[in-house]
Design a protein around this motif. Structure first.
Motif, PDB file in Angstrom:
ATOM      1  N   GLY A 144       0.971  -1.035   0.579  1.00 44.28           N
ATOM      2  CA  GLY A 144      -0.263  -0.010  -0.394  1.00 44.28           C
ATOM      3  C   GLY A 144       0.739   1.271   0.152  1.00 44.28           C
ATOM      4  O   GLY A 144       0.482   2.164  -0.708  1.00 44.28           O
ATOM      5  N   GLU A 145       1.549   1.023   0.778  1.00 44.76           N
ATOM      6  CA  GLU A 145       2.486   2.079   0.629  1.00 44.76           C
ATOM      7  C   GLU A 145       3.276   2.541  -0.916  1.00 44.76           C
ATOM      8  O   GLU A 145       3.221   3.580  -0.877  1.00 44.76           O
ATOM      9  CB  GLU A 145       3.778   2.285   2.237  1.00 44.76           C
ATOM     10  N   LEU A 146       3.589   1.789  -0.916  1.00 45.74           N
ATOM     11  CA  LEU A 146       4.462   1.840  -2.697  1.00 45.74           C
ATOM     12  C   LEU A 146       3.328   2.272  -3.962  1.00 45.74           C
ATOM     13  O   LEU A 146       3.567   3.025  -4.094  1.00 45.74           O
ATOM     14  CB  LEU A 146       4.807   0.136  -3.097  1.00 45.74           C
ATOM     15  N   GLY A 163       1.515   9.018  -6.445  1.00 44.57           N
ATOM     16  CA  GLY A 163       1.236  10.681  -5.565  1.00 44.57           C
ATOM     17  C   GLY A 163       2.369  10.971  -6.779  1.00 44.57           C
ATOM     18  O   GLY A 163       2.068  12.230  -7.442  1.00 44.57           O
ATOM     19  N   ALA A 164       3.233  10.115  -6.731  1.00 46.36           N
ATOM     20  CA  ALA A 164       4.677  10.908  -8.051  1.00 46.36           C
ATOM     21  C   ALA A 164       3.596  10.442  -9.288  1.00 46.36           C
ATOM     22  O   ALA A 164       4.272  12.312  -9.956  1.00 46.36           O
ATOM     23  CB  ALA A 164       6.065   9.505  -8.155  1.00 46.36           C
ATOM     24  N   TYR A 165       2.991  10.137  -9.605  1.00 47.54           N
ATOM     25  CA  TYR A 165       2.212  10.271 -11.152  1.00 47.54           C
ATOM     26  C   TYR A 165       0.922  11.573 -10.868  1.00 47.54           C
ATOM     27  O   TYR A 165       1.471  12.278 -11.881  1.00 47.54           O
ATOM     28  CB  TYR A 165       1.608   9.205 -11.381  1.00 47.54           C
ATOM     29  N   ALA A 166       0.694  11.740  -9.756  1.00 50.62           N
ATOM     30  CA  ALA A 166      -0.054  12.695 -10.108  1.00 50.62           C
ATOM     31  C   ALA A 166       1.279  14.373  -9.902  1.00 50.62           C
ATOM     32  O   ALA A 166       0.550  15.011 -10.876  1.00 50.62           O
ATOM     33  CB  ALA A 166      -0.863  13.331  -8.551  1.00 50.62           C
ATOM     34  N   LEU A 167       1.822  13.867  -9.371  1.00 53.01           N
ATOM     35  CA  LEU A 167       3.214  15.496 -10.120  1.00 53.01           C
ATOM     36  C   LEU A 167       3.389  15.216 -10.975  1.00 53.01           C
ATOM     37  O   LEU A 167       3.522  16.430 -11.234  1.00 53.01           O
ATOM     38  CB  LEU A 167       4.319  14.922  -8.781  1.00 53.01           C
ATOM     39  N   TYR A 168       3.653  14.612 -11.656  1.00 53.16           N
ATOM     40  CA  TYR A 168       4.193  13.961 -13.080  1.00 53.16           C
ATOM     41  C   TYR A 168       3.157  15.181 -14.455  1.00 53.16           C
ATOM     42  O   TYR A 168       3.850  15.828 -14.273  1.00 53.16           O
ATOM     43  CB  TYR A 168       4.353  12.845 -13.518  1.00 53.16           C
ATOM     44  N   ALA A 225      -4.900  10.518  -9.787  1.00 52.12           N
ATOM     45  CA  ALA A 225      -4.059   9.996  -8.717  1.00 52.12           C
ATOM     46  C   ALA A 225      -3.985  10.517  -7.739  1.00 52.12           C
ATOM     47  O   ALA A 225      -3.298   9.582  -6.628  1.00 52.12           O
ATOM     48  CB  ALA A 225      -2.824  10.505 -10.372  1.00 52.12           C
ATOM     49  N   ALA A 226      -4.263  11.981  -7.468  1.00 48.12           N
ATOM     50  CA  ALA A 226      -4.498  12.312  -5.997  1.00 48.12           C
ATOM     51  C   ALA A 226      -5.379  11.290  -4.977  1.00 48.12           C
ATOM     52  O   ALA A 226      -5.244  10.635  -4.296  1.00 48.12           O
ATOM     53  CB  ALA A 226      -4.776  13.356  -6.152  1.00 48.12           C
ATOM     54  N   ALA A 227      -6.213  10.954  -5.521  1.00 50.81           N
ATOM     55  CA  ALA A 227      -7.151  10.109  -5.418  1.00 50.81           C
ATOM     56  C   ALA A 227      -7.149   9.230  -5.016  1.00 50.81           C
ATOM     57  O   ALA A 227      -7.300   8.393  -3.751  1.00 50.81           O
ATOM     58  CB  ALA A 227      -8.834  10.576  -6.452  1.00 50.81           C
ATOM     59  N   ALA A 228      -6.426   8.477  -5.873  1.00 51.49           N
ATOM     60  CA  ALA A 228      -6.536   6.831  -5.848  1.00 51.49           C
ATOM     61  C   ALA A 228      -4.330   6.921  -5.099  1.00 51.49           C
ATOM     62  O   ALA A 228      -4.764   6.041  -4.095  1.00 51.49           O
ATOM     63  CB  ALA A 228      -5.021   6.026  -6.904  1.00 51.49           C
ATOM     64  N   ALA A 229      -4.382   7.979  -4.462  1.00 56.17           N
ATOM     65  CA  ALA A 229      -2.660   8.379  -3.481  1.00 56.17           C
ATOM     66  C   ALA A 229      -3.157   8.160  -2.233  1.00 56.17           C
ATOM     67  O   ALA A 229      -2.984   7.403  -1.222  1.00 56.17           O
ATOM     68  CB  ALA A 229      -2.421   9.629  -3.613  1.00 56.17           C
ATOM     69  N   VAL A 230      -4.630   8.993  -2.310  1.00 54.63           N
ATOM     70  CA  VAL A 230      -5.020   9.047  -0.512  1.00 54.63           C
ATOM     71  C   VAL A 230      -5.592   7.677  -0.707  1.00 54.63           C
ATOM     72  O   VAL A 230      -6.102   7.111   0.774  1.00 54.63           O
ATOM     73  CB  VAL A 230      -6.187   9.872  -0.490  1.00 54.63           C
ATOM     74  N   GLY A 250      -4.801   4.985   2.706  1.00 55.42           N
ATOM     75  CA  GLY A 250      -6.506   4.582   4.153  1.00 55.42           C
ATOM     76  C   GLY A 250      -6.064   3.165   3.995  1.00 55.42           C
ATOM     77  O   GLY A 250      -6.070   2.478   4.793  1.00 55.42           O
ATOM     78  N   PHE A 251      -5.872   2.326   2.979  1.00 59.26           N
ATOM     79  CA  PHE A 251      -5.569   1.465   2.461  1.00 59.26           C
ATOM     80  C   PHE A 251      -4.235   0.581   3.358  1.00 59.26           C
ATOM     81  O   PHE A 251      -4.057  -0.091   4.551  1.00 59.26           O
ATOM     82  CB  PHE A 251      -5.581   0.918   1.839  1.00 59.26           C
ATOM     83  N   VAL A 252      -3.014   1.312   3.798  1.00 55.54           N
ATOM     84  CA  VAL A 252      -2.153   1.536   4.517  1.00 55.54           C
ATOM     85  C   VAL A 252      -2.424   1.579   6.111  1.00 55.54           C
ATOM     86  O   VAL A 252      -2.113   1.169   7.155  1.00 55.54           O
ATOM     87  CB  VAL A 252      -0.593   2.448   3.947  1.00 55.54           C
ATOM     88  N   PHE A 253      -3.633   3.162   6.886  1.00 53.41           N
ATOM     89  CA  PHE A 253      -3.823   2.930   7.840  1.00 53.41           C
ATOM     90  C   PHE A 253      -4.545   1.409   8.036  1.00 53.41           C
ATOM     91  O   PHE A 253      -4.177   1.349   9.381  1.00 53.41           O
ATOM     92  CB  PHE A 253      -4.437   4.335   7.645  1.00 53.41           C
TER      93      PHE A 253
END
Length: 127
Positions: A55-57, A63-68, A90-95, A99-102
């Protein structure tokens, strides 16, 4: 014909065919609150830790794709709207991955607590 029952389903199954045996990765005992000596707590903790790292990965990649995409929106003004939409997705996917990591971190802690309770250690919460 009137006696026969016709069921309309999306998938049709023949009654003559054998049904596959369903096997679950998780045992039902892993989700009970009672201490069960048959549960392999180390394996379960390792499983949740592994999923937490995945999940962290995923969160980092999204997040990197959102910045790109944010960079591409500035660099390519002709398709800026498309890049902004992809950035938001991509930002929504990162969030979501966060949540999955949490969730997996909480499951790992809960498994550790269940293991300690199964081995006789008790948690005394004073506050």
């Amino acid at each position: 014909m009137a006696e026969e029952k016709h069921h309309h389903h999306l998938f049709h199954h023949n009654k003559d065919e054998e049904k596959p045996i369903e096997t679950d990765v998780y045992s039902e005992a892993a989700y009970t609150t009672q201490a069960n000596p048959e549960v392999d707590y180390e394996k379960e903790k390792k499983h949740h830790k592994h999923k937490e790292h995945l999940g962290e990965l995923g969160a980092a990649a999204a997040g990197a794709y959102a910045l790109y995409e944010k960079h591409e929106a500035k660099k390519d003004p002709e398709h800026a709207h498309r890049h902004k939409i992809e950035e938001e997705v991509a930002a929504a996917a990162a969030v979501g991955a966060g949540g999955f990591v949490f969730h997996e971190h909480h499951e790992k802690k809960e498994t550790k607590k269940e293991e300690e309770e199964a081995h006789g250690k008790k948690h005394h919460h004073l506050f």
